[in-house]
Design a protein around this motif. Structure first.
Motif, PDB file in Angstrom:
ATOM      1  N   ARG A 102      45.368   8.828  62.605  1.00  0.00           N
ATOM      2  CA  ARG A 102      46.218   8.075  61.654  1.00  0.00           C
ATOM      3  C   ARG A 102      45.856   8.418  60.208  1.00  0.00           C
ATOM      4  O   ARG A 102      46.743   8.567  59.361  1.00  0.00           O
ATOM      5  CB  ARG A 102      46.095   6.578  61.898  1.00  0.00           C
ATOM      6  N   ILE A 103      44.570   8.532  59.898  1.00  0.00           N
ATOM      7  CA  ILE A 103      44.159   8.872  58.531  1.00  0.00           C
ATOM      8  C   ILE A 103      44.680  10.260  58.171  1.00  0.00           C
ATOM      9  O   ILE A 103      45.203  10.472  57.068  1.00  0.00           O
ATOM     10  CB  ILE A 103      42.626   8.794  58.379  1.00  0.00           C
ATOM     11  N   ALA A 104      44.571  11.214  59.100  1.00  0.00           N
ATOM     12  CA  ALA A 104      45.094  12.567  58.860  1.00  0.00           C
ATOM     13  C   ALA A 104      46.606  12.530  58.660  1.00  0.00           C
ATOM     14  O   ALA A 104      47.144  13.153  57.740  1.00  0.00           O
ATOM     15  CB  ALA A 104      44.724  13.489  60.022  1.00  0.00           C
ATOM     16  N   ARG A 105      47.309  11.785  59.513  1.00  0.00           N
ATOM     17  CA  ARG A 105      48.773  11.670  59.406  1.00  0.00           C
ATOM     18  C   ARG A 105      49.177  11.079  58.064  1.00  0.00           C
ATOM     19  O   ARG A 105      50.079  11.579  57.388  1.00  0.00           O
ATOM     20  CB  ARG A 105      49.315  10.795  60.536  1.00  0.00           C
ATOM     21  N   ASP A 106      48.513  10.005  57.675  1.00  0.00           N
ATOM     22  CA  ASP A 106      48.879   9.309  56.442  1.00  0.00           C
ATOM     23  C   ASP A 106      48.499  10.067  55.189  1.00  0.00           C
ATOM     24  O   ASP A 106      48.958   9.733  54.098  1.00  0.00           O
ATOM     25  CB  ASP A 106      48.263   7.914  56.426  1.00  0.00           C
ATOM     26  N   SER A 107      47.657  11.088  55.322  1.00  0.00           N
ATOM     27  CA  SER A 107      47.278  11.891  54.151  1.00  0.00           C
ATOM     28  C   SER A 107      48.482  12.613  53.570  1.00  0.00           C
ATOM     29  O   SER A 107      48.532  12.869  52.376  1.00  0.00           O
ATOM     30  CB  SER A 107      46.205  12.916  54.530  1.00  0.00           C
ATOM     31  N   GLU A 108      49.426  12.966  54.415  1.00  0.00           N
ATOM     32  CA  GLU A 108      50.653  13.664  54.040  1.00  0.00           C
ATOM     33  C   GLU A 108      50.411  15.072  53.499  1.00  0.00           C
ATOM     34  O   GLU A 108      51.330  15.698  52.985  1.00  0.00           O
ATOM     35  CB  GLU A 108      51.487  12.843  53.054  1.00  0.00           C
ATOM     36  N   VAL A 109      49.176  15.582  53.581  1.00  0.00           N
ATOM     37  CA  VAL A 109      48.916  16.954  53.157  1.00  0.00           C
ATOM     38  C   VAL A 109      48.197  17.768  54.224  1.00  0.00           C
ATOM     39  O   VAL A 109      48.285  18.990  54.217  1.00  0.00           O
ATOM     40  CB  VAL A 109      48.117  17.032  51.832  1.00  0.00           C
ATOM     41  N   LEU A 110      47.503  17.128  55.128  1.00  0.00           N
ATOM     42  CA  LEU A 110      46.816  17.866  56.181  1.00  0.00           C
ATOM     43  C   LEU A 110      47.808  18.318  57.244  1.00  0.00           C
ATOM     44  O   LEU A 110      48.806  17.647  57.496  1.00  0.00           O
ATOM     45  CB  LEU A 110      45.750  16.991  56.854  1.00  0.00           C
ATOM     46  N   ASP A 111      47.498  19.447  57.871  1.00  0.00           N
ATOM     47  CA  ASP A 111      48.245  19.830  59.067  1.00  0.00           C
ATOM     48  C   ASP A 111      47.829  18.856  60.156  1.00  0.00           C
ATOM     49  O   ASP A 111      46.651  18.788  60.514  1.00  0.00           O
ATOM     50  CB  ASP A 111      47.896  21.258  59.494  1.00  0.00           C
ATOM     51  N   LEU A 130      28.917  26.612  59.126  1.00  0.00           N
ATOM     52  CA  LEU A 130      29.713  25.429  59.451  1.00  0.00           C
ATOM     53  C   LEU A 130      31.116  25.633  58.912  1.00  0.00           C
ATOM     54  O   LEU A 130      31.299  25.906  57.729  1.00  0.00           O
ATOM     55  CB  LEU A 130      29.105  24.180  58.803  1.00  0.00           C
ATOM     56  N   VAL A 131      32.105  25.511  59.783  1.00  0.00           N
ATOM     57  CA  VAL A 131      33.500  25.529  59.352  1.00  0.00           C
ATOM     58  C   VAL A 131      33.951  24.085  59.226  1.00  0.00           C
ATOM     59  O   VAL A 131      33.924  23.324  60.197  1.00  0.00           O
ATOM     60  CB  VAL A 131      34.404  26.277  60.354  1.00  0.00           C
ATOM     61  N   VAL A 132      34.325  23.688  58.018  1.00  0.00           N
ATOM     62  CA  VAL A 132      34.853  22.340  57.794  1.00  0.00           C
ATOM     63  C   VAL A 132      36.345  22.396  58.086  1.00  0.00           C
ATOM     64  O   VAL A 132      37.100  23.109  57.419  1.00  0.00           O
ATOM     65  CB  VAL A 132      34.573  21.860  56.358  1.00  0.00           C
ATOM     66  N   TRP A 133      36.744  21.658  59.122  1.00  0.00           N
ATOM     67  CA  TRP A 133      38.131  21.692  59.579  1.00  0.00           C
ATOM     68  C   TRP A 133      39.010  20.784  58.733  1.00  0.00           C
ATOM     69  O   TRP A 133      40.014  21.220  58.176  1.00  0.00           O
ATOM     70  CB  TRP A 133      38.168  21.291  61.051  1.00  0.00           C
ATOM     71  N   GLN A 134      38.669  19.510  58.642  1.00  0.00           N
ATOM     72  CA  GLN A 134      39.463  18.571  57.850  1.00  0.00           C
ATOM     73  C   GLN A 134      38.563  17.502  57.234  1.00  0.00           C
ATOM     74  O   GLN A 134      37.544  17.119  57.819  1.00  0.00           O
ATOM     75  CB  GLN A 134      40.513  17.865  58.714  1.00  0.00           C
ATOM     76  N   THR A 146      44.960  25.623  51.156  1.00  0.00           N
ATOM     77  CA  THR A 146      46.226  26.196  50.695  1.00  0.00           C
ATOM     78  C   THR A 146      46.266  26.121  49.175  1.00  0.00           C
ATOM     79  O   THR A 146      45.642  25.245  48.562  1.00  0.00           O
ATOM     80  CB  THR A 146      47.435  25.459  51.298  1.00  0.00           C
ATOM     81  N   PRO A 147      46.970  27.045  48.519  1.00  0.00           N
ATOM     82  CA  PRO A 147      46.971  27.091  47.059  1.00  0.00           C
ATOM     83  C   PRO A 147      47.425  25.803  46.376  1.00  0.00           C
ATOM     84  O   PRO A 147      47.036  25.538  45.237  1.00  0.00           O
ATOM     85  CB  PRO A 147      47.937  28.243  46.743  1.00  0.00           C
ATOM     86  N   ASP A 148      48.234  24.982  47.053  1.00  0.00           N
ATOM     87  CA  ASP A 148      48.731  23.757  46.415  1.00  0.00           C
ATOM     88  C   ASP A 148      47.812  22.550  46.628  1.00  0.00           C
ATOM     89  O   ASP A 148      48.091  21.470  46.115  1.00  0.00           O
ATOM     90  CB  ASP A 148      50.134  23.425  46.927  1.00  0.00           C
ATOM     91  N   ASN A 149      46.710  22.714  47.349  1.00  0.00           N
ATOM     92  CA  ASN A 149      45.838  21.570  47.657  1.00  0.00           C
ATOM     93  C   ASN A 149      44.728  21.469  46.613  1.00  0.00           C
ATOM     94  O   ASN A 149      43.599  21.919  46.825  1.00  0.00           O
ATOM     95  CB  ASN A 149      45.261  21.700  49.070  1.00  0.00           C
ATOM     96  N   THR A 150      45.060  20.862  45.476  1.00  0.00           N
ATOM     97  CA  THR A 150      44.088  20.763  44.382  1.00  0.00           C
ATOM     98  C   THR A 150      42.926  19.840  44.723  1.00  0.00           C
ATOM     99  O   THR A 150      41.812  20.050  44.239  1.00  0.00           O
ATOM    100  CB  THR A 150      44.769  20.284  43.083  1.00  0.00           C
TER     101      THR A 150
END
Length: 197
Positions: free
Chosen positions: A39-48, A92-96, A133-137
């Motif tokens: 839900r937190i990922a969904r509500d972020s509106e920027v994460l895949d 370590l790969v940070v996924w989200q 992604t380039p737009d994710n400041t």
């Protein structure tokens, strides 16, 4: 500076990786946290957004390389997920990383990132990778600030060109490689807090 901006600056200066925000506990995720993390990922509106099933699996299979921040009632209010690259066990790969809207502006994303990398540095991790992604400041600020706090280099290169994605509208995923990750420093004003990954 507005009152809201002053509150945000004060909040960012008050909390460090050693002192998370009041009523927030940094913890290892449990399978039962998967739905809240989704839900937190969904509500972020920027994460895949991945399937809800994948977040349950993540909490089971990658709990050792992930963290949640729990609110006063024990519910997840922020998370960071990651994994160790099989062919590079020091990476370590940070996924989200995402923070619930009601808990932003407290430095939670930086706190989680610092806590996770500090824990894994004791297990031989010396490099952090993520894609942005380039737009994710927010992500750019978070990981640039993390590299500065750690006194590490930050190299960027396109990992996956947008044309590789089936939908045809995906921006390129730029690989951020931060190394070596030394001792942590305190989170201060200007550190990203919100959604990254």
């Amino acid at each position: 500076m507005t009152a809201a901006q002053a509150d945000l600056a004060r909040a960012r200066n008050e909390f460090t990786p050693d002192t998370p925000p009041p009523a927030v506990v940094i913890d290892t995720p449990q399978v039962e946290d998967g739905a809240a993390i989704w839900r937190i990922a969904r509500d972020s509106e920027v994460l895949d957004l991945n399937s809800s099933y994948s977040y349950l699996l993540w909490c089971r299979d990658f709990a050792a390389t992930s963290l949640v921040a729990r609110g006063a009632g024990g519910e997840p209010v922020a998370f960071v997920t990651g994994y160790i690259r099989p062919e590079r066990p020091g990476t370590l790969v940070v996924w989200q990383i995402a923070v619930d809207h009601g808990h932003r502006g407290r430095g939670l994303a930086a706190t989680l990132l610092d806590a996770l990398t500090t824990r894994l540095a004791g297990q031989g991790v010396h490099t952090v990778e993520t894609t942005v992604t380039p737009d994710n400041t927010a992500s750019d600020r978070l990981f640039t600030s993390f590299a500065e706090r750690r006194g590490a280099s930050l190299d960027r290169e396109v990992l996956f060109d947008g044309g590789l994605f089936p939908e045809g509208t995906h921006q390129p995923e730029v690989l951020y490689r931060i190394q070596p990750i030394g001792p942590r420093a305190h989170v201060g004003a200007g550190d990203g807090d919100g959604t990254a990954g």
